[in-house]
Design a protein around this motif. Structure first.
Motif, PDB file in Angstrom:
ATOM      1  N   ALA A  14       9.964  25.287  65.673  1.00  0.00           N
ATOM      2  CA  ALA A  14       9.140  24.830  64.556  1.00  0.00           C
ATOM      3  C   ALA A  14       9.047  25.957  63.537  1.00  0.00           C
ATOM      4  CB  ALA A  14       7.748  24.446  65.039  1.00  0.00           C
ATOM      5  N   GLN A  15       8.867  25.587  62.270  1.00  0.00           N
ATOM      6  CA  GLN A  15       8.704  26.573  61.197  1.00  0.00           C
ATOM      7  C   GLN A  15       7.665  26.052  60.217  1.00  0.00           C
ATOM      8  OE1 GLN A  15      12.596  27.092  59.481  1.00  0.00           O
ATOM      9  NE2 GLN A  15      13.197  28.538  61.046  1.00  0.00           N
ATOM     10  N   ASP A  16       6.880  26.979  59.675  1.00  0.00           N
ATOM     11  CA  ASP A  16       5.858  26.602  58.709  1.00  0.00           C
ATOM     12  C   ASP A  16       5.423  27.846  57.954  1.00  0.00           C
ATOM     13  OD1 ASP A  16       3.371  25.499  57.482  1.00  0.00           O
ATOM     14  OD2 ASP A  16       3.749  23.860  58.880  1.00  0.00           O
ATOM     15  N   PHE A  17       4.837  27.674  56.783  1.00  0.00           N
ATOM     16  CA  PHE A  17       4.295  28.800  56.037  1.00  0.00           C
ATOM     17  C   PHE A  17       2.824  29.029  56.366  1.00  0.00           C
ATOM     18  CE2 PHE A  17       8.055  28.172  53.426  1.00  0.00           C
ATOM     19  CZ  PHE A  17       8.460  29.488  53.252  1.00  0.00           C
ATOM     20  N   ASP A  18       2.291  28.257  57.323  1.00  0.00           N
ATOM     21  CA  ASP A  18       0.900  28.367  57.763  1.00  0.00           C
ATOM     22  C   ASP A  18       0.886  28.734  59.245  1.00  0.00           C
ATOM     23  OD1 ASP A  18      -1.885  28.085  58.044  1.00  0.00           O
ATOM     24  OD2 ASP A  18      -1.737  25.923  58.349  1.00  0.00           O
ATOM     25  N   PHE A  19       0.264  29.867  59.587  1.00  0.00           N
ATOM     26  CA  PHE A  19       0.228  30.319  60.977  1.00  0.00           C
ATOM     27  C   PHE A  19      -0.417  29.281  61.886  1.00  0.00           C
ATOM     28  CE2 PHE A  19      -2.230  32.334  64.392  1.00  0.00           C
ATOM     29  CZ  PHE A  19      -1.191  32.843  65.149  1.00  0.00           C
ATOM     30  N   SER A  20      -1.531  28.706  61.459  1.00  0.00           N
ATOM     31  CA  SER A  20      -2.240  27.726  62.296  1.00  0.00           C
ATOM     32  C   SER A  20      -1.377  26.515  62.599  1.00  0.00           C
ATOM     33  CB  SER A  20      -3.531  27.276  61.619  1.00  0.00           C
ATOM     34  OG  SER A  20      -4.410  28.365  61.487  1.00  0.00           O
ATOM     35  N   ALA A  21      -0.624  26.052  61.621  1.00  0.00           N
ATOM     36  CA  ALA A  21       0.255  24.892  61.820  1.00  0.00           C
ATOM     37  C   ALA A  21       1.391  25.232  62.787  1.00  0.00           C
ATOM     38  CB  ALA A  21       0.814  24.417  60.485  1.00  0.00           C
ATOM     39  N   ALA A  22       1.952  26.426  62.652  1.00  0.00           N
ATOM     40  CA  ALA A  22       3.028  26.844  63.558  1.00  0.00           C
ATOM     41  C   ALA A  22       2.492  26.985  64.980  1.00  0.00           C
ATOM     42  CB  ALA A  22       3.639  28.157  63.085  1.00  0.00           C
ATOM     43  N   ARG A  23       1.317  27.562  65.120  1.00  0.00           N
ATOM     44  CA  ARG A  23       0.709  27.728  66.445  1.00  0.00           C
ATOM     45  C   ARG A  23       0.403  26.378  67.070  1.00  0.00           C
ATOM     46  NH1 ARG A  23      -4.029  28.403  69.219  1.00  0.00           N
ATOM     47  NH2 ARG A  23      -4.110  30.193  70.629  1.00  0.00           N
ATOM     48  N   ARG A  24      -0.117  25.461  66.285  1.00  0.00           N
ATOM     49  CA  ARG A  24      -0.413  24.109  66.767  1.00  0.00           C
ATOM     50  C   ARG A  24       0.866  23.410  67.223  1.00  0.00           C
ATOM     51  NH1 ARG A  24      -3.614  22.914  63.079  1.00  0.00           N
ATOM     52  NH2 ARG A  24      -2.138  22.179  61.541  1.00  0.00           N
ATOM     53  N   SER A  25       1.941  23.568  66.453  1.00  0.00           N
ATOM     54  CA  SER A  25       3.229  22.988  66.843  1.00  0.00           C
ATOM     55  C   SER A  25       3.708  23.552  68.176  1.00  0.00           C
ATOM     56  CB  SER A  25       4.293  23.267  65.771  1.00  0.00           C
ATOM     57  OG  SER A  25       3.972  22.612  64.572  1.00  0.00           O
ATOM     58  N   ALA A  26       3.502  24.848  68.379  1.00  0.00           N
ATOM     59  CA  ALA A  26       3.903  25.493  69.638  1.00  0.00           C
ATOM     60  C   ALA A  26       3.095  24.930  70.803  1.00  0.00           C
ATOM     61  CB  ALA A  26       3.719  27.002  69.540  1.00  0.00           C
ATOM     62  N   GLN A  27       1.799  24.756  70.599  1.00  0.00           N
ATOM     63  CA  GLN A  27       0.957  24.226  71.674  1.00  0.00           C
ATOM     64  C   GLN A  27       1.345  22.790  72.017  1.00  0.00           C
ATOM     65  OE1 GLN A  27      -2.781  25.071  69.715  1.00  0.00           O
ATOM     66  NE2 GLN A  27      -3.217  26.737  71.142  1.00  0.00           N
ATOM     67  N   ILE A  28       1.624  21.988  71.008  1.00  0.00           N
ATOM     68  CA  ILE A  28       2.040  20.601  71.238  1.00  0.00           C
ATOM     69  C   ILE A  28       3.377  20.576  71.969  1.00  0.00           C
ATOM     70  CG2 ILE A  28       2.846  18.494  70.093  1.00  0.00           C
ATOM     71  CD1 ILE A  28       0.693  19.112  67.907  1.00  0.00           C
ATOM     72  N   TYR A  29       4.309  21.390  71.524  1.00  0.00           N
ATOM     73  CA  TYR A  29       5.624  21.437  72.163  1.00  0.00           C
ATOM     74  C   TYR A  29       5.488  21.835  73.627  1.00  0.00           C
ATOM     75  CZ  TYR A  29      10.545  22.334  72.966  1.00  0.00           C
ATOM     76  OH  TYR A  29      11.824  22.295  73.465  1.00  0.00           O
ATOM     77  N   LYS A  30       4.643  22.821  73.896  1.00  0.00           N
ATOM     78  CA  LYS A  30       4.476  23.320  75.259  1.00  0.00           C
ATOM     79  C   LYS A  30       3.865  22.262  76.178  1.00  0.00           C
ATOM     80  CE  LYS A  30       3.099  27.440  77.731  1.00  0.00           C
ATOM     81  NZ  LYS A  30       2.529  28.766  77.645  1.00  0.00           N
ATOM     82  N   THR A  31       2.951  21.442  75.662  1.00  0.00           N
ATOM     83  CA  THR A  31       2.344  20.402  76.497  1.00  0.00           C
ATOM     84  C   THR A  31       3.284  19.220  76.714  1.00  0.00           C
ATOM     85  OG1 THR A  31       1.245  19.339  74.623  1.00  0.00           O
ATOM     86  CG2 THR A  31      -0.020  20.987  75.849  1.00  0.00           C
ATOM     87  N   GLN A  32       4.191  18.969  75.772  1.00  0.00           N
ATOM     88  CA  GLN A  32       5.086  17.822  75.879  1.00  0.00           C
ATOM     89  C   GLN A  32       6.399  18.126  76.599  1.00  0.00           C
ATOM     90  OE1 GLN A  32       5.582  16.384  71.876  1.00  0.00           O
ATOM     91  NE2 GLN A  32       3.607  15.355  71.876  1.00  0.00           N
ATOM     92  N   HIS A  33       6.729  19.398  76.787  1.00  0.00           N
ATOM     93  CA  HIS A  33       7.986  19.784  77.416  1.00  0.00           C
ATOM     94  C   HIS A  33       7.729  20.751  78.562  1.00  0.00           C
ATOM     95  CE1 HIS A  33       9.111  18.561  73.330  1.00  0.00           C
ATOM     96  NE2 HIS A  33      10.249  18.167  73.876  1.00  0.00           N
TER      97      HIS A  33
END
Length: 77
Positions: A14-33
């Motif tokens: 995931a990539q984003d210019f917002d740290f919170s959005a990138a972190r949220r994407s990482a957490q979602i990815y980690k729970t789904q995979h």
């Protein structure tokens, strides 16, 4: 203390210019995979935050090899 690591930008989950959005994407990815190892949220010199598998890190500079770019690790998940 910042830690600089080299990643291939094309390997980002995931990539984003917002740290919170990138972190949220990482957490979602980690729970789904089911993943082996961890994820890192890192920032490049352009200010873009990216999520990578921690195992994809390259401590040594592979400049000129497959587009490796320097990132500063901000958080490990």
């Amino acid at each position: 203390m910042s830690e600089s690591i080299f990643f291939n930008q094309g390997d980002a989950l995931a990539q984003d210019f917002d740290f919170s959005a990138a972190r949220r994407s990482a957490q979602i990815y980690k729970t789904q995979h089911e993943i082996q190892g961890g994820l890192v949220v890192a920032k490049n010199d352009d200010g873009k935050f990216s999520v990578f598998y921690e195992s994809d890190a390259s401590v040594k500079s592979d400049e000129g090899k497959a587009g490796k770019e320097r990132y500063t690790v901000l958080e490990r998940l």
